[in-house]
Design a protein around this motif. Sequence first.
Motif, PDB file in Angstrom:
ATOM      1  N   ALA A 195      59.710  -1.760  30.559  1.00 27.53           N
ATOM      2  CA  ALA A 195      59.570  -3.219  30.514  1.00 27.53           C
ATOM      3  C   ALA A 195      58.703  -3.618  29.329  1.00 27.53           C
ATOM      4  CB  ALA A 195      58.970  -3.720  31.825  1.00 27.53           C
ATOM      5  N   LYS A 196      57.602  -2.906  29.165  1.00 30.14           N
ATOM      6  CA  LYS A 196      56.707  -3.244  28.057  1.00 30.14           C
ATOM      7  C   LYS A 196      57.380  -2.987  26.717  1.00 30.14           C
ATOM      8  CE  LYS A 196      52.236  -3.017  30.275  1.00 30.14           C
ATOM      9  NZ  LYS A 196      50.829  -2.652  30.131  1.00 30.14           N
ATOM     10  N   GLN A 197      58.084  -1.879  26.652  1.00 28.19           N
ATOM     11  CA  GLN A 197      58.762  -1.569  25.397  1.00 28.19           C
ATOM     12  C   GLN A 197      59.830  -2.606  25.078  1.00 28.19           C
ATOM     13  OE1 GLN A 197      59.731   2.519  26.336  1.00 28.19           O
ATOM     14  NE2 GLN A 197      58.558   3.265  24.598  1.00 28.19           N
ATOM     15  N   SER A 198      60.392  -3.203  26.114  1.00 27.83           N
ATOM     16  CA  SER A 198      61.415  -4.219  25.897  1.00 27.83           C
ATOM     17  C   SER A 198      60.796  -5.563  25.545  1.00 27.83           C
ATOM     18  CB  SER A 198      62.262  -4.389  27.157  1.00 27.83           C
ATOM     19  OG  SER A 198      62.896  -3.182  27.468  1.00 27.83           O
ATOM     20  N   GLY A 199      59.492  -5.632  25.585  1.00 29.46           N
ATOM     21  CA  GLY A 199      58.824  -6.857  25.193  1.00 29.46           C
ATOM     22  C   GLY A 199      58.690  -7.881  26.319  1.00 29.46           C
ATOM     23  N   LEU A 200      58.935  -7.463  27.557  1.00 32.79           N
ATOM     24  CA  LEU A 200      58.767  -8.401  28.671  1.00 32.79           C
ATOM     25  C   LEU A 200      57.291  -8.758  28.839  1.00 32.79           C
ATOM     26  CD1 LEU A 200      61.687  -7.899  29.573  1.00 32.79           C
ATOM     27  CD2 LEU A 200      60.836  -7.772  31.918  1.00 32.79           C
ATOM     28  N   THR A 201      57.048  -9.996  29.202  1.00 33.95           N
ATOM     29  CA  THR A 201      55.678 -10.376  29.522  1.00 33.95           C
ATOM     30  C   THR A 201      55.423 -10.012  30.976  1.00 33.95           C
ATOM     31  OG1 THR A 201      56.240 -12.537  30.406  1.00 33.95           O
ATOM     32  CG2 THR A 201      55.921 -12.373  28.027  1.00 33.95           C
ATOM     33  N   GLU A 202      54.155 -10.051  31.339  1.00 32.19           N
ATOM     34  CA  GLU A 202      53.782  -9.729  32.717  1.00 32.19           C
ATOM     35  C   GLU A 202      54.501 -10.664  33.685  1.00 32.19           C
ATOM     36  OE1 GLU A 202      49.635  -9.309  33.217  1.00 32.19           O
ATOM     37  OE2 GLU A 202      49.757  -8.946  35.384  1.00 32.19           O
ATOM     38  N   ASP A 203      54.522 -11.935  33.338  1.00 35.60           N
ATOM     39  CA  ASP A 203      55.139 -12.903  34.248  1.00 35.60           C
ATOM     40  C   ASP A 203      56.626 -12.633  34.441  1.00 35.60           C
ATOM     41  OD1 ASP A 203      52.780 -14.075  34.646  1.00 35.60           O
ATOM     42  OD2 ASP A 203      53.123 -15.822  33.367  1.00 35.60           O
TER      43      ASP A 203
ATOM     44  N   LYS B 288      69.694  -8.449  26.079  1.00 36.84           N
ATOM     45  CA  LYS B 288      70.585  -8.477  27.248  1.00 36.84           C
ATOM     46  C   LYS B 288      70.739  -7.102  27.881  1.00 36.84           C
ATOM     47  CE  LYS B 288      73.589 -12.101  25.427  1.00 36.84           C
ATOM     48  NZ  LYS B 288      74.887 -12.302  24.797  1.00 36.84           N
ATOM     49  N   HIS B 289      71.115  -6.199  27.010  1.00 42.15           N
ATOM     50  CA  HIS B 289      71.371  -4.832  27.408  1.00 42.15           C
ATOM     51  C   HIS B 289      70.212  -4.268  28.246  1.00 42.15           C
ATOM     52  CE1 HIS B 289      73.509  -1.036  26.576  1.00 42.15           C
ATOM     53  NE2 HIS B 289      72.316  -0.475  26.571  1.00 42.15           N
ATOM     54  N   ARG B 290      69.039  -4.412  27.680  1.00 38.92           N
ATOM     55  CA  ARG B 290      67.897  -3.804  28.331  1.00 38.92           C
ATOM     56  C   ARG B 290      67.478  -4.565  29.571  1.00 38.92           C
ATOM     57  NH1 ARG B 290      66.163   0.077  26.926  1.00 38.92           N
ATOM     58  NH2 ARG B 290      64.107  -0.203  27.792  1.00 38.92           N
ATOM     59  N   THR B 291      67.690  -5.844  29.550  1.00 44.14           N
ATOM     60  CA  THR B 291      67.388  -6.593  30.759  1.00 44.14           C
ATOM     61  C   THR B 291      68.272  -6.088  31.900  1.00 44.14           C
ATOM     62  OG1 THR B 291      66.949  -8.509  29.377  1.00 44.14           O
ATOM     63  CG2 THR B 291      67.145  -8.891  31.738  1.00 44.14           C
ATOM     64  N   LYS B 292      69.540  -5.853  31.563  1.00 46.94           N
ATOM     65  CA  LYS B 292      70.458  -5.375  32.600  1.00 46.94           C
ATOM     66  C   LYS B 292      70.015  -4.011  33.120  1.00 46.94           C
ATOM     67  CE  LYS B 292      74.914  -4.355  32.197  1.00 46.94           C
ATOM     68  NZ  LYS B 292      76.185  -4.371  31.437  1.00 46.94           N
ATOM     69  N   LEU B 293      69.693  -3.130  32.175  1.00 44.76           N
ATOM     70  CA  LEU B 293      69.249  -1.791  32.583  1.00 44.76           C
ATOM     71  C   LEU B 293      67.982  -1.879  33.427  1.00 44.76           C
ATOM     72  CD1 LEU B 293      69.756   0.534  29.490  1.00 44.76           C
ATOM     73  CD2 LEU B 293      71.005   0.506  31.640  1.00 44.76           C
TER      74      LEU B 293
ATOM     75  N   HIS C 172      66.845  -4.312  35.103  1.00 49.15           N
ATOM     76  CA  HIS C 172      67.189  -4.906  36.385  1.00 49.15           C
ATOM     77  C   HIS C 172      67.625  -3.807  37.357  1.00 49.15           C
ATOM     78  CE1 HIS C 172      69.196  -7.724  39.151  1.00 49.15           C
ATOM     79  NE2 HIS C 172      68.453  -8.646  38.584  1.00 49.15           N
ATOM     80  N   GLU C 173      68.550  -2.979  36.900  1.00 48.12           N
ATOM     81  CA  GLU C 173      69.070  -1.908  37.742  1.00 48.12           C
ATOM     82  C   GLU C 173      67.974  -0.912  38.102  1.00 48.12           C
ATOM     83  OE1 GLU C 173      71.386  -1.590  39.498  1.00 48.12           O
ATOM     84  OE2 GLU C 173      71.281   0.536  40.060  1.00 48.12           O
ATOM     85  N   ARG C 174      67.162  -0.571  37.132  1.00 46.69           N
ATOM     86  CA  ARG C 174      66.074   0.371  37.376  1.00 46.69           C
ATOM     87  C   ARG C 174      65.099  -0.149  38.431  1.00 46.69           C
ATOM     88  NH1 ARG C 174      64.237   4.117  33.567  1.00 46.69           N
ATOM     89  NH2 ARG C 174      65.901   4.690  32.114  1.00 46.69           N
ATOM     90  N   ILE C 175      64.734  -1.374  38.249  1.00 50.65           N
ATOM     91  CA  ILE C 175      63.794  -1.969  39.205  1.00 50.65           C
ATOM     92  C   ILE C 175      64.425  -2.001  40.588  1.00 50.65           C
ATOM     93  CG2 ILE C 175      62.517  -4.052  39.825  1.00 50.65           C
ATOM     94  CD1 ILE C 175      62.310  -4.719  36.867  1.00 50.65           C
ATOM     95  N   ARG C 176      65.690  -2.341  40.629  1.00 47.46           N
ATOM     96  CA  ARG C 176      66.375  -2.398  41.919  1.00 47.46           C
ATOM     97  C   ARG C 176      66.253  -1.045  42.624  1.00 47.46           C
ATOM     98  NH1 ARG C 176      70.579  -1.648  44.711  1.00 47.46           N
ATOM     99  NH2 ARG C 176      71.529  -0.298  43.145  1.00 47.46           N
ATOM    100  N   GLN C 177      66.528   0.020  41.866  1.00 43.92           N
ATOM    101  CA  GLN C 177      66.453   1.358  42.462  1.00 43.92           C
ATOM    102  C   GLN C 177      65.054   1.656  42.987  1.00 43.92           C
ATOM    103  OE1 GLN C 177      67.826   4.153  39.558  1.00 43.92           O
ATOM    104  NE2 GLN C 177      69.975   3.593  39.805  1.00 43.92           N
ATOM    105  N   VAL C 178      64.062   1.301  42.181  1.00 50.56           N
ATOM    106  CA  VAL C 178      62.691   1.578  42.599  1.00 50.56           C
ATOM    107  C   VAL C 178      62.364   0.795  43.867  1.00 50.56           C
ATOM    108  CG1 VAL C 178      60.290   1.178  41.992  1.00 50.56           C
ATOM    109  CG2 VAL C 178      61.818   2.263  40.353  1.00 50.56           C
TER     110      VAL C 178
END
Lengths: 128, 128, 128, 128
Positions: free
Chosen positions: D103-111, C86-91, C93-99
Motif C-alpha cells: 500500500a505504501k509503495q503504491s502511494g496510498l495515504t493512511e486514510d 488502477k492495476h495496483r488498487t485492484k491487486l 483490494h484483493e490482497r486486503i480481502r484475503q487478509v
Amino acid sequence: MFFEINPSNGVAIFEQIARQVKYAVANGALRAGELVPSVRELATRLAVNPNTVARAYRDLQADGFLEAMRGEGLRVTKQAIERSGKHRTKLLHERIRQVVVEAKQSGLTEDEFYALVDQLWKKEQIEV
Amino acid sequence: MFFEINPSNGVAIFEQIARQVKYAVANGALRAGELVPSVRELATRLAVNPNTVARAYRDLQADGFLEAMRGEGLRVTKQAIERSGKHRTKLLHERIRQVVVEAKQSGLTEDEFYALVDQLWKKEQIEV
Amino acid sequence: MFFEINPSNGVAIFEQIARQVKYAVANGALRAGELVPSVRELATRLAVNPNTVARAYRDLQADGFLEAMRGEGLRVTKQAIERSGKHRTKLLHERIRQVVVEAKQSGLTEDEFYALVDQLWKKEQIEV
Amino acid sequence: MFFEINPSNGVAIFEQIARQVKYAVANGALRAGELVPSVRELATRLAVNPNTVARAYRDLQADGFLEAMRGEGLRVTKQAIERSGKHRTKLLHERIRQVVVEAKQSGLTEDEFYALVDQLWKKEQIEV
DNA sequence: GTGGTCTAGACCACC
DNA sequence: GTGGTCTAGACCACG
C-alpha cells in the motif's frame, strides 16, 4: 506390576506391553511361575484392544518368557529371568552401538560423549 | 558426499537420506551455500524413486537445513550447521536417555554400563 | 531504480522484477518515456538469467507498462502511471480481502485486527 | 467440519486442506482430542487422491496440530489450539505487513488504506 | 535443466 | 479398519 501405555509415541503398543513385562521380570516385580493378568483384564485396564495384548503375550511366548497353562492363563517361565538377562544385554548392546555411531557421526569427541552419558546416568530415575 | 542406502533396515529410505545429509553438514562434507545433488540425479544414483528423494529434501527444507534456489536447485542454508549441532545434540540426548533407562531397568550397574559403552566406543569405526 | 532480488523467498524472480518496475513507476522513480535497462544489462546487474528478465519485461509489455522502441529498447508508456494506479488498487483490494478473510477465520475481532494493522502501518518504513 | 476445495485457485490442495483443519481448530469446530476424518474417508469425500490428504495430515503432524493414535487415526493435539493462535497470529502479522508495504509503495495515504480495509472488513462474510 | 504437485496403485505394520 | 512408505508416471512453473 505397573503399566503405562502411550498410544502416540511411535512405538507399537504391543511392543510397549511386551517390554514392560520383560522389565518386570528383569527387576523381580514378576517372578517365575507367577501368572500374568489375563488378556481381557489387561486390555480393559490399559484401555487397549484385546488383540493388542494377545499379540504381546504371543510374542512373549515365542521368546520363552511366558508359557500357557491350559485353563489357568499364562505364567512366567523359569527361564524367563535368565533370558531376560541375555536377551536384553544383546538388545542393549545393539542400542548402545547405534548411539555410539550417531555420536561419532555427529562429530562428538569421546569426552563430550562421556560427559553426556554421565550426566544422564546420574539424572535418570527409574520407576518400576 | 557419500550415500549408502539400505532399503530394508527398518529405517525409511527418505529418512536415511535426510540423516545422511545432516551428517554431511555436521562433519563439514557439505558446506553452507553448497548445492545438494538434484532430486533426479540422487534418485538415479541411489536407484530409488525421485519422489522419495524429494520427500527427504522437503523434510530438510522444513527443518531449515536446505532452501530452494529457484531454477538452480537446493542449497545448504547458513543456519544448517548450527541447527545440525543443536538438533542432533537434542536427538542424541534423548537417545542416550532412553538407553540409560533401558540399562537401569535391566538392572545393569553403573560399572557394567560404562564398560559396555567404552568397549563399543573404541570398536566402532565411522566412515564419512 | 533500485533492485533487490531474493532467489529463495518463494516469489518467482521474474515476478519480483516486474513488481519493482511497477513500484518504480508508481512512485516516480521511473517516468513515462524513460528507457528501462536492457535485458542483458539488468540480468548481469541482478545476477539472474537473461530469460528471467525478458520474461518480466514481456509481462510488463502485456500489462501496458512498457513498450518496445525498435532498436532503442523498452520505455515506460504514457499510460503506465495511471495503470499503475488502477492495476495496483485492484491487486491491493484483493490482497486486503484475503487478509481480512484470514483474520476472520482465525477468530480475530475487529478491534484486534485494526490494532494489528495500525501497529504495522506505523512501524513499516518504505525504501524506494 | 466443513471442507471446500478449489483444485485450481493457485493454492495447493494439500495446503487448502491443512489450512481448513487449522481454521477448524482455531474457531472451535474441532476440539482437542477429537479425531479428524480418516485419510481415505476425506479423500473420497473431497474427490482427491488419498496421498494428497495424507500429505496435508503429515504437515499438520509436523506442525504439532495432529498426532497419530496407532490404529485409530489422527487426533487434534492439546497444544493445537494455542499453536493455532500463535502460529496464525504470526502468519497474519506477516501478511498484513506485506500488504502495508504494498500500500505504501503504491502511494496510498493512511486514510485511503484504512477506508479500504474498513470497507472490506464490513463486506466480507465468513462461513465456518 | 530445476523442484512441486497430484494421481494411481501396491505393500506394510498395527489395532 | 487405521496411517506410512514407496513406486511410477504425468503435468506444471520457473530459469
